[in-house]
Design an enzyme around this catalytic site. Sequence first.
Site, mmCIF file in Angstrom:
data_model
loop_
_atom_site.group_PDB
_atom_site.id
_atom_site.type_symbol
_atom_site.label_atom_id
_atom_site.label_comp_id
_atom_site.label_asym_id
_atom_site.label_seq_id
_atom_site.Cartn_x
_atom_site.Cartn_y
_atom_site.Cartn_z
ATOM 1 N N THR A 41 0.693 -1.212 -0.261
ATOM 2 C CA THR A 41 0.101 -0.051 0.124
ATOM 3 C C THR A 41 0.901 1.100 -0.059
ATOM 4 O O THR A 41 0.407 2.324 -0.445
ATOM 5 C CB THR A 41 -0.826 -0.206 1.176
ATOM 6 O OG1 THR A 41 -0.136 -0.064 2.370
ATOM 7 C CG2 THR A 41 -1.982 -1.100 1.288
ATOM 8 N N CYS A 45 2.010 2.874 9.568
ATOM 9 C CA CYS A 45 1.080 3.089 10.623
ATOM 10 C C CYS A 45 1.810 2.739 11.836
ATOM 11 O O CYS A 45 2.924 2.511 11.990
ATOM 12 C CB CYS A 45 0.044 1.640 10.528
ATOM 13 S SG CYS A 45 -0.974 1.891 9.286
ATOM 14 N N CYS A 49 -2.527 0.609 14.943
ATOM 15 C CA CYS A 49 -3.534 1.005 13.912
ATOM 16 C C CYS A 49 -4.818 -0.039 13.767
ATOM 17 O O CYS A 49 -4.655 -1.461 13.838
ATOM 18 C CB CYS A 49 -3.008 1.106 12.762
ATOM 19 S SG CYS A 49 -4.088 1.786 11.357
ATOM 20 N N ARG A 52 -7.276 -2.718 8.770
ATOM 21 C CA ARG A 52 -6.916 -4.293 8.657
ATOM 22 C C ARG A 52 -5.257 -4.635 8.720
ATOM 23 O O ARG A 52 -4.658 -4.034 8.193
ATOM 24 C CB ARG A 52 -7.685 -4.625 7.145
ATOM 25 C CG ARG A 52 -8.030 -6.116 7.340
ATOM 26 C CD ARG A 52 -8.996 -6.429 6.128
ATOM 27 N NE ARG A 52 -8.270 -5.966 4.870
ATOM 28 C CZ ARG A 52 -7.638 -7.215 3.948
ATOM 29 N NH1 ARG A 52 -7.702 -8.432 4.507
ATOM 30 N NH2 ARG A 52 -6.954 -6.888 2.971
ATOM 31 N N ARG A 74 3.836 6.897 2.905
ATOM 32 C CA ARG A 74 3.085 7.928 3.182
ATOM 33 C C ARG A 74 2.444 7.512 4.787
ATOM 34 O O ARG A 74 2.089 6.467 4.699
ATOM 35 C CB ARG A 74 2.176 8.315 2.236
ATOM 36 C CG ARG A 74 2.936 8.741 1.139
ATOM 37 C CD ARG A 74 1.320 9.150 0.153
ATOM 38 N NE ARG A 74 0.561 8.444 0.177
ATOM 39 C CZ ARG A 74 0.400 7.098 -0.728
ATOM 40 N NH1 ARG A 74 1.381 6.661 -1.412
ATOM 41 N NH2 ARG A 74 -0.822 6.228 -0.630
ATOM 42 N N CYS A 76 -0.465 6.702 7.428
ATOM 43 C CA CYS A 76 -1.502 6.287 7.683
ATOM 44 C C CYS A 76 -2.762 7.277 7.761
ATOM 45 O O CYS A 76 -2.501 8.154 8.772
ATOM 46 C CB CYS A 76 -1.863 5.040 8.262
ATOM 47 S SG CYS A 76 -3.520 4.549 8.680
ATOM 48 N N CYS A 79 -4.448 6.091 11.301
ATOM 49 C CA CYS A 79 -3.942 6.058 12.519
ATOM 50 C C CYS A 79 -2.803 7.278 12.790
ATOM 51 O O CYS A 79 -2.179 7.460 13.979
ATOM 52 C CB CYS A 79 -3.119 4.826 13.164
ATOM 53 S SG CYS A 79 -1.908 4.546 12.085
HETATM 54 ZN ZN LIG Z 1 -2.669 3.232 10.160
#
Ligand SMILES: [Zn+2]
Length: 359
Positions: A41, A45, A49, A52, A74, A76, A79
């Site tokens: 992705t 995080c 977090c 999922r 990048r 999230c 969170c």
């Molecule tokens: Zn996150």
Amino acid sequence: MPRTRTRNDAARAAQDAQRWASVVAKDKTADGQFYTAVATTGIYCRPSCAARRPKRENVTFYDTCAEAEAAGYRPCKRCKPNELVPGAQHAAKVAEACRLIMEAEVVPKLDDLARAVGLSPFHFHRLFKSIVGVTPKAYATATRQQRVREKLGRSTSVTEAIYDAGYNSNGRFYATATDILGMTPTNYRGGGANAEIKFALAQCSLGAILVAASGKGVCAIFLGDDPNELVREVQDRFPNASLIGGDREFEKLVAHVVGFVETPHAEWDLPLDVRGTAFQHRVWQALRAIPPGETVSYAELAGRMGEPKAVRAVAGACAANHVAVAIPCHRVVRTDGSLSGYRWGVERKRTLIEREKIK
Ligand SMILES: [Zn+2]
């Protein structure tokens, strides 16, 4: 392969396994200790977090946000790993730890303190230092030294470690503080409408302390036994402001204020943002002109202000002070020298006066 390399790899693998276990457990106490980046992705995080859980094989761990971002990830949106965890929550944990240290007969172990407040030892240690300005051990040592001095009946109050870390070490603190405070331009009237007020809790030798500041200066210093009570007080004081838990920078300011409170002859060197009538401002000025170690009666203070008949109004303005110690309303006593009331408790007033008597 050299042995050390093998050992490092093994250590790294063990650490990663532990980190993965924290991610699986969505362990909040791991937040801030490392970050979880997901190759598929491009997002990183906090360990806890709520999104999922990614597949293990897609995850890389980083020690800091900066490292994760340098690797192209990048933050999230859920969170918000690059934003600070609410400061007030953390400060309350640190305040609790300070209380445990002060009440303990023997210096508590780091692991025990961390467990008592629900943080990992590493995270707790770092958090404690960032808020109080010294390590838990140094704090415990200072507390004990202070106790010894109290027993000896000598200089009672200086928590030297805090003083060194938070107050004395940086002659240019004022400039720093102005930067910290000046981040948000504020405009507050009527209970702080539209203003952002940052606040944080800490623990000092007088108990719990809450420090709040607008963009212009320190606007509240409250003392008490119960940190939650102080949070309620600040909400009551600024009902229309957005109250924000202080971040790490702000906690430096709090450490500085604690250093000031612990240092009886220190000079207040931070901007204040206190709101009141012109008369109240005059009284507060007059209070600030009373040197440490001296006490005056309300009548004397009124006399010094050239308002000998305004004794009652002077007493009222003293009682309306919201910045404990910085505006030293504790230096006002009854005409016969006995202690009159103190918003933050007569015992605290007595302690402050007694400390200041010691040169
Ligand atoms: Zn996150």
